[in-house]
Design a protein around this motif. Structure first.
Motif, short mmCIF file in Angstrom:
data_model
loop_
_atom_site.label_atom_id
_atom_site.label_comp_id
_atom_site.label_asym_id
_atom_site.label_seq_id
_atom_site.Cartn_x
_atom_site.Cartn_y
_atom_site.Cartn_z
N GLY A 1 0.82 -1.21 0.00
CA GLY A 1 0.00 0.00 0.00
C GLY A 1 0.85 1.25 0.00
N ARG A 2 1.97 1.20 0.70
CA ARG A 2 2.87 2.36 0.74
C ARG A 2 3.46 2.61 -0.66
NH1 ARG A 2 8.57 3.44 3.10
NH2 ARG A 2 8.40 5.59 3.82
N ASP A 3 3.84 1.52 -1.35
CA ASP A 3 4.36 1.67 -2.71
C ASP A 3 3.34 2.35 -3.62
OD1 ASP A 3 6.62 0.35 -1.91
OD2 ASP A 3 6.12 -1.54 -2.86
N VAL A 4 2.08 1.91 -3.53
CA VAL A 4 1.03 2.47 -4.39
C VAL A 4 0.91 3.97 -4.16
CG1 VAL A 4 -1.47 2.50 -4.84
CG2 VAL A 4 -0.28 0.32 -4.57
N LEU A 5 0.90 4.39 -2.90
CA LEU A 5 0.75 5.81 -2.59
C LEU A 5 1.98 6.62 -3.02
CD1 LEU A 5 -0.96 5.43 0.90
CD2 LEU A 5 -2.00 6.35 -1.18
N LEU A 6 3.18 6.05 -2.90
CA LEU A 6 4.38 6.75 -3.35
C LEU A 6 4.40 6.85 -4.88
CD1 LEU A 6 7.12 5.37 -0.95
CD2 LEU A 6 6.05 7.63 -0.92
N MET A 7 3.93 5.83 -5.58
CA MET A 7 3.82 5.92 -7.03
C MET A 7 2.84 7.01 -7.43
SD MET A 7 3.82 1.82 -7.88
CE MET A 7 3.53 2.01 -9.65
N ALA A 8 1.71 7.09 -6.71
CA ALA A 8 0.73 8.15 -6.98
C ALA A 8 1.32 9.53 -6.69
CB ALA A 8 -0.53 7.93 -6.13
N ALA A 9 2.16 9.62 -5.65
CA ALA A 9 2.81 10.89 -5.33
C ALA A 9 3.70 11.35 -6.48
CB ALA A 9 3.63 10.76 -4.04
N ALA A 10 4.46 10.40 -7.07
CA ALA A 10 5.32 10.74 -8.19
C ALA A 10 4.49 11.15 -9.41
CB ALA A 10 6.23 9.56 -8.53
N SER A 11 3.39 10.44 -9.65
CA SER A 11 2.54 10.75 -10.81
C SER A 11 1.85 12.10 -10.65
CB SER A 11 1.48 9.65 -10.99
OG SER A 11 2.06 8.41 -11.28
N VAL B 1 -7.18 3.45 -5.49
CA VAL B 1 -6.24 4.45 -5.99
C VAL B 1 -5.68 3.99 -7.33
CG1 VAL B 1 -4.03 5.62 -5.57
CG2 VAL B 1 -5.62 5.21 -3.67
N ASP B 2 -5.73 4.87 -8.32
CA ASP B 2 -5.06 4.65 -9.60
C ASP B 2 -3.72 5.38 -9.50
OD1 ASP B 2 -4.04 4.69 -12.15
OD2 ASP B 2 -5.93 5.22 -13.12
N PRO B 3 -2.60 4.65 -9.29
CA PRO B 3 -1.32 5.35 -9.06
C PRO B 3 -0.79 6.05 -10.29
CG PRO B 3 -0.99 2.97 -9.14
CD PRO B 3 -2.47 3.19 -9.16
#
Length: 283
Positions: A75-85, A244-246
């Motif tokens: 879940g942390r990875d998904v949110l960090l990917m969304a942060a970058a996007s 979440v769509d990252p």
């Protein structure tokens, strides 16, 4: 150290930088790409002329089409990917900030809409105390945890995750419009509000996603329609669920609703929220 350990080490930092977020996202995508390449190479075998060679080719195919399963994305990875996007997704332009909420009721889908200009004029449809289907003037301001927040304040929010949480914690608050977890300092609800319904600048959206990534015990329940389903336990027995769509840095739906007072209410079902800038007049 393999790629998974490298990513895990990188993501273990308590305050990920923008560069770290971008590298993490790139490595995760590279891992997926390599997995796809291995599957394709399993079928690209030369045509061999003998029965022995053919048998060997079959053996290679049988072992190549089943590569080791990739480790699940956290879940942390998904949110960090969304942060970058979030930093590269276009914000769009227009006169009105248009928000559409949709959820299921016993009588079928219910849709609420609002249109807000930068100078604070607002219209809504199907919100409380209004004739069904009619677009009415509704001067309700943007709110965060019950406190009014204007365009300039949104634009001035910090782009650093920790500083953003500190700024939110220091805003005027209305206890009656806050969830118990918010009053205890968890601040999950306002962070989700910043990335779902408010016209938050790209750099602040990125910080909000990264701040959510530091939430303890956030879990990824796996892929679903529209993205990855994340579970965020709160104090007590409450649990926020959101999809979440990252890649699009978007929350497709969640089991919480922003109330007219600026607080958040939990729902038994998912509520879909879409936002956009538009020049189309409310009608």
């Amino acid at each position: 150290m393999d790629d998974l350990n490298a990513v895990a080490t990188l993501l273990a930092k308590p305050e990920p930088s923008t560069e770290a977020i971008t590298r993490s996202r790139g490595r995760l995508q590279e891992r997926v790409t390599r997995g796809r390449a291995r599957r394709r190479r399993g079928w690209l075998l030369p045509v061999l002329g003998t029965a022995v060679a053919a048998a060997a080719a079959v053996a290679v195919i049988l072992t190549s089409v089943a590569p080791p399963a990739a480790a699940p994305v956290s879940g942390r990875d998904v949110l960090l990917m969304a942060a970058a996007s979030a930093e590269r997704v276009p914000q769009g332009t227009g006169t009105y900030w248009h928000v559409t909420r949709t959820w299921q009721t016993p009588d079928g889908p219910h849709v609420q809409e609002s249109w807000t200009t930068r100078d604070g004029h607002r219209w809504s449809r199907n919100e409380s105390n209004a004739p069904p289907g009619a677009v009415v003037e509704d001067p309700a301001p943007f709110r965060l945890m019950g406190a009014e927040i204007g365009w300039e304040e949104l634009e001035g929010l910090p782009s650093d995750p920790e500083e953003l949480k500190e700024r939110i914690a220091g805003l005027p608050q209305n206890d009656s419009a806050m969830m118990p977890a918010d009053r205890q300092g968890e601040l999950v609800s306002p962070l989700i509000t910043l990335i779902t319904e408010l016209p938050t600048p790209a750099r602040v959206r990125s910080a909000a996603f990264a701040a959510l990534a530091s939430t303890p015990a956030v879990k990824n329940a796996g892929p679903v329609e529209g993205g990855q389903e994340l579970l965020i336990p709160l104090s007590g027995s409450l649990e926020i669920r959101m999809v979440v769509d990252p890649e699009a840095a978007r929350v497709a739906r969640a089991n919480m609703l922003l109330t007219a007072e600026g607080g958040s209410a939990m729902s038994n079902s998912y509520i879909s929220v879409t936002t956009e800038w538009t020049d189309e007049l409310p009608r």
